[in-house]
Design an enzyme around this catalytic site. Structure first.
Site, PDB file in Angstrom:
ATOM      1  N   PRO A  89      -6.051  -5.298  11.175  1.00 42.23           N
ATOM      2  CA  PRO A  89      -7.504  -5.185  11.339  1.00 42.23           C
ATOM      3  C   PRO A  89      -7.833  -3.762  11.811  1.00 42.23           C
ATOM      4  O   PRO A  89      -7.518  -3.375  12.928  1.00 42.23           O
ATOM      5  CB  PRO A  89      -7.815  -6.222  12.421  1.00 42.23           C
ATOM      6  CG  PRO A  89      -6.671  -7.196  12.366  1.00 42.23           C
ATOM      7  CD  PRO A  89      -5.479  -6.349  12.028  1.00 42.23           C
ATOM      8  N   SER A 101     -22.139 -10.420  37.395  1.00 40.45           N
ATOM      9  CA  SER A 101     -22.480 -11.746  36.870  1.00 40.45           C
ATOM     10  C   SER A 101     -21.256 -12.613  36.623  1.00 40.45           C
ATOM     11  O   SER A 101     -21.290 -13.825  36.828  1.00 40.45           O
ATOM     12  CB  SER A 101     -23.275 -11.600  35.566  1.00 40.45           C
ATOM     13  OG  SER A 101     -24.520 -10.976  35.790  1.00 40.45           O
ATOM     14  N   HIS A 139       0.841  -1.194   0.000  1.00 41.06           N
ATOM     15  CA  HIS A 139       0.000   0.000   0.000  1.00 41.06           C
ATOM     16  C   HIS A 139       0.878   1.246   0.000  1.00 41.06           C
ATOM     17  O   HIS A 139       1.557   1.539   0.987  1.00 41.06           O
ATOM     18  CB  HIS A 139      -0.916  -0.006   1.225  1.00 41.06           C
ATOM     19  CG  HIS A 139      -1.848  -1.177   1.269  1.00 41.06           C
ATOM     20  ND1 HIS A 139      -1.453  -2.424   1.703  1.00 41.06           N
ATOM     21  CD2 HIS A 139      -3.157  -1.281   0.919  1.00 41.06           C
ATOM     22  CE1 HIS A 139      -2.482  -3.253   1.628  1.00 41.06           C
ATOM     23  NE2 HIS A 139      -3.520  -2.595   1.158  1.00 41.06           N
ATOM     24  N   HIS A 197      -4.383   4.224  -2.966  1.00 38.80           N
ATOM     25  CA  HIS A 197      -4.362   3.445  -1.729  1.00 38.80           C
ATOM     26  C   HIS A 197      -3.389   2.263  -1.800  1.00 38.80           C
ATOM     27  O   HIS A 197      -2.594   2.050  -0.884  1.00 38.80           O
ATOM     28  CB  HIS A 197      -5.772   2.935  -1.433  1.00 38.80           C
ATOM     29  CG  HIS A 197      -5.863   2.029  -0.250  1.00 38.80           C
ATOM     30  ND1 HIS A 197      -5.930   2.501   1.048  1.00 38.80           N
ATOM     31  CD2 HIS A 197      -5.891   0.679  -0.152  1.00 38.80           C
ATOM     32  CE1 HIS A 197      -6.002   1.489   1.878  1.00 38.80           C
ATOM     33  NE2 HIS A 197      -5.979   0.363   1.181  1.00 38.80           N
ATOM     34  N   GLU A 250     -17.336  -4.894  24.299  1.00 36.22           N
ATOM     35  CA  GLU A 250     -16.482  -6.089  24.329  1.00 36.22           C
ATOM     36  C   GLU A 250     -15.294  -5.989  23.382  1.00 36.22           C
ATOM     37  O   GLU A 250     -14.170  -6.368  23.740  1.00 36.22           O
ATOM     38  CB  GLU A 250     -17.307  -7.339  24.008  1.00 36.22           C
ATOM     39  CG  GLU A 250     -18.261  -7.767  25.093  1.00 36.22           C
ATOM     40  CD  GLU A 250     -19.618  -7.082  24.994  1.00 36.22           C
ATOM     41  OE1 GLU A 250     -20.505  -7.392  25.808  1.00 36.22           O
ATOM     42  OE2 GLU A 250     -19.792  -6.234  24.074  1.00 36.22           O
ATOM     43  N   HIS A 263     -28.896 -16.411  24.411  1.00 36.05           N
ATOM     44  CA  HIS A 263     -27.853 -16.315  25.422  1.00 36.05           C
ATOM     45  C   HIS A 263     -27.242 -17.673  25.772  1.00 36.05           C
ATOM     46  O   HIS A 263     -26.456 -17.770  26.715  1.00 36.05           O
ATOM     47  CB  HIS A 263     -28.410 -15.659  26.689  1.00 36.05           C
ATOM     48  CG  HIS A 263     -28.540 -14.173  26.580  1.00 36.05           C
ATOM     49  ND1 HIS A 263     -29.270 -13.568  25.583  1.00 36.05           N
ATOM     50  CD2 HIS A 263     -28.018 -13.171  27.340  1.00 36.05           C
ATOM     51  CE1 HIS A 263     -29.211 -12.259  25.736  1.00 36.05           C
ATOM     52  NE2 HIS A 263     -28.450 -11.986  26.780  1.00 36.05           N
TER      53      HIS A 263
END
Length: 702
Positions: A163, A427, A74, A309, A454, A516
């Site tokens: 990522p 929990s 790139h 790019h 998360e 769940h």
């Protein structure tokens, strides 16, 4: 250098600053204020603009040459952000190429990891252990210049990136870790941690949600040691960025508690001023520098366009190199640039030496803190860590509750151990009771609160692990592990010793229903290379699982814990259960006669396998296999001892999808599990509905 050479490079500098991109980027140029006195404006801010401009263009040349040779890569970011690299590595960042792990170095994260030649060119010129032969070997087998930066492989690379967006939250984690280090170790007489964390991101990074999960936390926690540089070239791969985004980025960051600078990303004076101002402002706000740049600057034919790019500009590099004033010899770094960075290295080594003297004085005055820091740097875990965990009384314990008990002596024994949760401490039960809460009011707190984020949690934990002074774990429900899966994968790839505490592990969740009940999640984690997945069967196996996690140094561990109570396996000695986890599998019930059949189980299904074996007779062996990955690493002799090859009549039991178990039972074996989604009902009734009980095992075994 001679005055003639100075004049030549001054001309090239002004030519570069006057670079005219194609009309498609007119909007970028129009946003920039005119500059009437470049030399005057930079005299106070840029120590040697001629040298830095030369280095910027030579970095462009290195990127052109390596990407052309590889026929892959790139060009856009390395060329478009060259001036940013020059100011960072040539003037504003603090580092020591001869000690790339220096505790108080500035960290730099290339979140837009596809632009890896940007980083490699600057690491090479700045004097890190990255020889020119490796730069030339870009993207080739076993080279130190892989397609995307890899932590632990290339000297000077602080984070595995590629990522998009994760690198931003990695940098947030590093900044949090740096604040914690300062809170734990600095004294009024000696500030041994006072560096900054830099990250360079692009439009793609900010379009990924994981970046803003971290950005929100950074603003909320007042991480004023974090400087994020946004390479705003207004280009994405398919189209110009305006096709998919129209938000006011500056306003968005300001609303999240950030301080924002908006500059011309090719004006080294503006770059230097914004970085200096950002470093100087200890105002409780992280800093965003919006650097308006032209992608692939230096290759007129593709600059400012989507074609800039990737490698589309390769066919124009010969002419482009000439326009930049580069000689015909490829991978050219001039003697003047070498000399400039040698001088810069000497300046940095002087700063390093001054810090070392301060560090030595700090150690002499703070023996306890020095001991704790040394333990953290080396990742020391007491050899008797297992013995520090009290044994459990006979009874029933949800393994999440057992984990809460086990966590406390581990945290006491490892003072640099951290825990955290995505809004589920109540929990997941992983609160360090004496640890305090991490916040802008208490950067020494050992319990981290990520909110319902998360993916951001996972990437921030990676940042803590890259920083290297903490062993960290984070928790959520197992069913939500896919939200953080991208970060788990990078942790495994990067060999980061992180812990994931994933509770509510099966159809035993019960009434919350199939949304769940994570029937597929354990197997989905097991397919990630270098991730240890441990699903303990009772409280004592849970103790072994936590010890396996905290003693592992070469990769992450996922602890899969139950919501429902499980009986302690009292017929098995405590030591056998705990140490059996450290081998991945062990014989839980040995046959009393000739071995006729083996039942393998994990987690909540082990006790029902034991019950079924009693009904099936003395020729049945039960094997508890909490971790396939750990078991697979054992010597063949041990594996054959637990699973004798001579016994081919085998079955496995787990409250999840079944395919992975055929590796151990063989194609003629049987697996009792749940190859469809769960049901909304009390957990015991759901187990009954799927036949996951002793009677179901007996029926299948026969």
């Amino acid at each position: 250098i001679t005055s003639a050479v100075e004049t030549m490079w001054s001309t090239l500098v002004l030519s570069a600053l006057a670079f005219q991109a194609p009309s498609r980027v007119a909007h970028t140029r129009a946003a920039r204020a005119p500059r009437t006195s470049v030399v005057a404006s930079t005299a106070e801010l840029v120590t040697n603009e001629v040298a830095l401009a030369r280095a910027a263009d030579e970095s462009r040349g290195l990127s052109m040459d390596s990407i052309s040779a590889a026929e892959s890569g790139h060009l856009g970011l390395p060329l478009g952000a060259a001036e940013i690299g020059a100011v960072l590595f040539g003037q504003e960042m603090t580092y020591n190429p001869e000690d790339s792990k220096w505790l108080n170095r500035d960290r730099f994260v290339l979140s837009a990891g596809h632009g890896s030649m940007f980083l490699y060119s600057w690491l090479h010129m700045a004097g890190f252990d990255l020889p020119m032969d490796e730069v030339k070997n870009f993207r080739q087998l076993d080279s130190k210049t892989p397609g995307h930066p890899e932590f632990g492989w290339t000297d000077g690379v602080e984070s595995t990136t590629g990522p998009l967006g994760q690198g931003v939250s990695n940098a947030v984690g590093m900044a949090m870790a740096a604040k914690m280090a300062a809170a734990n170790y600095n004294t009024k007489d000696h500030a041994i941690f006072d560096h900054h964390v830099f990250a360079l991101c692009g439009d793609g990074c900010l379009q990924e949600g994981v970046s803003f999960e971290g950005i929100a936390i950074a603003g909320h926690e007042g991480l004023d040691n974090l400087i994020l540089i946004y390479d705003s070239n207004k280009v994405t791969l398919d189209k110009m960025a305006e096709v998919t985004q129209s938000e006011d980025t500056a306003a968005r960051f300001k609303a999240m508690g950030w301080e924002v600078y908006d500059i011309d990303g090719h004006d080294m004076s503006a770059i230097a001023k914004s970085i200096k101002d950002a470093k100087a402002a200890d105002n409780g706000k992280p800093k965003l520098i919006i650097a308006n740049t032209i992608i692939a600057k230096g290759i007129d034919e593709v600059a400012g366009t989507c074609a800039g790019h990737g490698e589309a500009g390769v066919k124009f590099t010969k002419e482009s190199r000439q326009k930049l004033g580069l000689p015909d010899d490829l991978w050219h770094v001039s003697a003047d640039t070498r000399s400039f960075f040698e001088t810069r290295k000497a300046e940095l080594k002087a700063e390093y030496s001054a810090w070392t003297a301060k560090f030595d004085a700090w150690k002499a005055a703070n023996a306890d803190k020095a001991k704790m820091l040394d333990m953290a740097v080396k990742g020391v875990v007491p050899a008797d860590i297992m013995d520090k965990i009290p044994t459990f009384e006979s009874g029933k314990y949800a393994t999440r509750n057992a984990g809460a008990t086990v966590l406390q002596p581990i945290a006491d024994a490892i003072p640099y151990y951290l825990s955290g949760s995505a809004d589920l401490h109540g929990s997941t039960k992983n609160l360090i009771k004496t640890g305090g809460d991490y916040s802008k009011k208490n950067f020494a707190g050992r319990n981290l609160y990520y909110g319902i984020r998360e993916h951001g949690m996972g990437a921030i934990m990676n940042g803590f692990a890259y920083y290297g002074l903490n062993k960290i774990s984070g928790a959520t429900f197992l069913v939500f592990c896919d939200y953080l899966r991208g970060a788990v994968r990078v942790a495994a790839l990067s060999h980061l010793p992180i812990g994931y505490i994933l509770t509510h592990d099966s159809i035993g969740v019960g009434e919350d229903g199939p949304t769940h009940q994570p029937v597929e999640a354990v197997s989905a984690l097991r397919v990630i290379p270098n991730l240890d997945v441990i699903r303990p069967a009772d409280a004592e196996e849970t103790a072994g699982a936590f010890v396996a996690h905290v003693t592992r140094t070469d990769g992450p561990t996922a602890l899969i814990l139950s919501r429902q109570d499980l009986p302690t396996l009292d017929s098995i000695p405590v030591e056998t259960r705990r140490n059996g986890v450290l081998k991945g599998a062990y014989v839980a019930k040995k046959e009393s006669g000739n071995l006729e059949q083996i039942i393998i189980a994990s987690g909540s299904e082990v006790h029902i396998a034991m019950e079924a074996a009693e009904k099936l007779g003395g020729g049945v062996r039960v094997v508890s296999m909490p971790s396939m990955e750990i078991f697979d690493r054992q010597p063949q002799a041990y594996k054959d001892e637990v699973l004798p090859p001579s016994c081919t009549k085998r079955m496995a039991v787990e409250a999840g999808v079944t395919p992975m178990w055929y590796k151990y039972v063989g194609m003629e074996g049987k697996v009792l599990g749940t190859d469809k989604f769960g049901l909304s009902a009390p957990g015991n009734l759901v187990f009954e509905a799927f036949g996951l009980n002793a009677e179901g095992i007996v029926k299948m075994a026969k």
